[in-house]
Design a protein around this motif. Structure first.
Motif, PDB file in Angstrom:
ATOM      1  N   ARG A 232     -15.826  -7.994 -79.616  1.00 29.72           N
ATOM      2  CA  ARG A 232     -17.279  -7.957 -79.469  1.00 29.72           C
ATOM      3  C   ARG A 232     -17.649  -8.195 -78.003  1.00 29.72           C
ATOM      4  NH1 ARG A 232     -16.380  -6.187 -83.650  1.00 29.72           N
ATOM      5  NH2 ARG A 232     -17.266  -6.701 -85.707  1.00 29.72           N
ATOM      6  N   ALA A 234     -21.186  -9.234 -75.659  1.00 31.04           N
ATOM      7  CA  ALA A 234     -22.591  -9.649 -75.580  1.00 31.04           C
ATOM      8  C   ALA A 234     -23.053  -9.531 -74.135  1.00 31.04           C
ATOM      9  CB  ALA A 234     -22.753 -11.081 -76.077  1.00 31.04           C
ATOM     10  N   GLU A 246     -28.618   0.970 -74.402  1.00 33.32           N
ATOM     11  CA  GLU A 246     -28.512   1.121 -75.851  1.00 33.32           C
ATOM     12  C   GLU A 246     -28.113   2.552 -76.213  1.00 33.32           C
ATOM     13  OE1 GLU A 246     -31.781  -2.273 -77.235  1.00 33.32           O
ATOM     14  OE2 GLU A 246     -32.391  -0.168 -77.018  1.00 33.32           O
ATOM     15  N   THR A 259     -23.958  -6.534 -78.522  1.00 33.29           N
ATOM     16  CA  THR A 259     -25.279  -7.132 -78.716  1.00 33.29           C
ATOM     17  C   THR A 259     -25.938  -7.359 -77.353  1.00 33.29           C
ATOM     18  OG1 THR A 259     -24.349  -9.373 -78.725  1.00 33.29           O
ATOM     19  CG2 THR A 259     -24.614  -8.278 -80.852  1.00 33.29           C
ATOM     20  N   PRO A 261     -29.099  -9.600 -76.661  1.00 31.88           N
ATOM     21  CA  PRO A 261     -30.157 -10.445 -77.232  1.00 31.88           C
ATOM     22  C   PRO A 261     -31.277 -10.812 -76.273  1.00 31.88           C
ATOM     23  CG  PRO A 261     -28.230 -11.772 -76.725  1.00 31.88           C
ATOM     24  CD  PRO A 261     -27.844 -10.345 -76.450  1.00 31.88           C
TER      25      PRO A 261
END
Length: 373
Positions: A232, A234, A246, A259, A261
């Motif tokens: 993953r 972040a 994105e 991700t 955030p």
């Protein structure tokens, strides 16, 4: 001695956070430190609730889109009102304001001490743009009274590219932390040791504005090359490139493993859970996020985005450096992190260089020397 620091806003940024940290430290030491801001917008306002800056009132007119011009127009009045002994220019993005103050105020402008917060070589620029940029650096060197490099390797850059003599250069390690932050970050990471060992896959962390300088597109490409199904990534931060990043993650087929955030502070939990901090920038100065990673005991993978990166990572002891713009090299370095020989205790000790308790005193010494000169 009265110091005046000028900032555009509380919008998140390493330059602004360090300036606010220094301002608070000087006030705590009894220094007459004044803060002038173009506006009060920004997420960092919550982090500094006690600060009472002098705001350049726009009478309701939005100034964010032309904040530099707004500062140039209104700061002279604030300088004449506060009558500081020295102006503190917090970083490269504010040097145009500093030069303008010298030209507008002449002898009424106090000495300017400017922190050089970014790489000066700027190999990312095309040759014609770099030619103009280097001449702009020399103009800055003529008008700024003392320039402050954030790490020892910057001294030669300042001397050559800004044409500044040695007696007008100071080196102060960038105060990315309070001394109390180091044990707090270390403890959070130590508590999470068992959780990291038990999970599947690796966790990579990147922190910064979603802006072109940070080249998070390169990071996404590198992650897509090397990531397993349980890995993953972040990316903590906010900015104008969110939609483009994105869309790129979707094209690369990694949307479910990435991700974004937004802005998070403090970062203790994210640094505790990660297996590596990854910096993909095209250019930097002394990135505060790298110091925070060292304080936590987290290894770093970074591009050679600054002349100071080798010094920060103690020549390979605390991380892996790769060329800027090379997605394959960045992917290989990220893949090598699980086998990287890393001494967390030594990294935390190294991070003690970069505390506001040390830097605030060193900046005051540089400012007093400029006033005397």
């Amino acid at each position: 001695m009265r110091i005046l620091t000028f900032l555009h806003s509380f919008e998140p940024g390493g330059v602004e956070r360090v300036a606010l940290r220094l301002h608070a430290a000087w006030m705590a030491q009894g220094v007459d430190s004044r803060l002038v801001m173009g506006r009060l917008d920004g997420a960092m306002r919550r982090e500094w609730p006690g600060l009472q800056p002098d705001v350049l009132d726009s009478h309701g007119i939005p100034t964010a889109a032309w904040e530099t011009l707004w500062m140039i127009l209104r700061l002279p009045g604030a300088i004449l009102r506060h009558r500081p002994d020295v102006l503190f220019c917090a970083g490269n993005s504010y040097t145009v304001v500093s030069v303008a103050m010298k030209l507008l105020l002449g002898r009424k402008c106090p000495p300017i001490v400017a922190k050089i917060s970014n790489d000066l070589v700027r190999s990312d620029l095309p040759a014609p743009a770099r030619w103009f940029y280097y001449r702009w650096l020399r103009i800055q060197g003529r008008h700024i009274d003392r320039v402050v490099g954030m790490a020892p390797p910057m001294r030669d850059e300042l001397r050559v590219l800004m044409a500044v003599s040695d007696d007008r250069i100071a080196i102060v390690d960038d105060p990315s932390l309070d001394a109390a932050d180091i044990p707090t970050l270390a403890a959070a990471r130590d508590v999470a040791t068992a959780e990291r060992a038990a999970r599947k896959g690796r966790r990579y962390l990147a922190i910064g504005r979603l802006a072109a300088q940070k080249n998070f597109g390169l990071l996404l490409e590198a992650f897509a090359r090397m990531a397993g199904k349980d890995d993953r990534l972040a990316i903590i931060g906010e900015g104008g490139q969110r939609k483009a990043l994105e869309a790129l993650a979707a094209r690369l087929g990694i949307t479910g493993r990435v991700t974004m955030p937004g802005h998070i502070n403090p970062l203790h939990g994210e640094l505790a859970q990660a297996d590596a901090l990854v910096l993909s920038s095209d250019y930097e100065g002394v990135p505060a996020v790298v110091v925070e990673a060292l304080a936590a005991g987290l290894p770093v993978v970074s591009t050679r985005c600054s002349v100071s990166m080798d010094d920060m990572l103690d020549h390979g002891r605390f991380g892996i450096l790769v060329p800027t713009g090379d997605a394959a090299a960045l992917a290989t370095a990220m893949e090598d992190i699980p086998t990287f020989a890393y001494n967390a205790a030594a990294a935390r000790a190294h991070a003690n260089r970069f505390t506001v308790e040390i830097a605030s005193r060193d900046y005051l010494a540089a400012m007093r020397a400029s006033v005397r000169r």
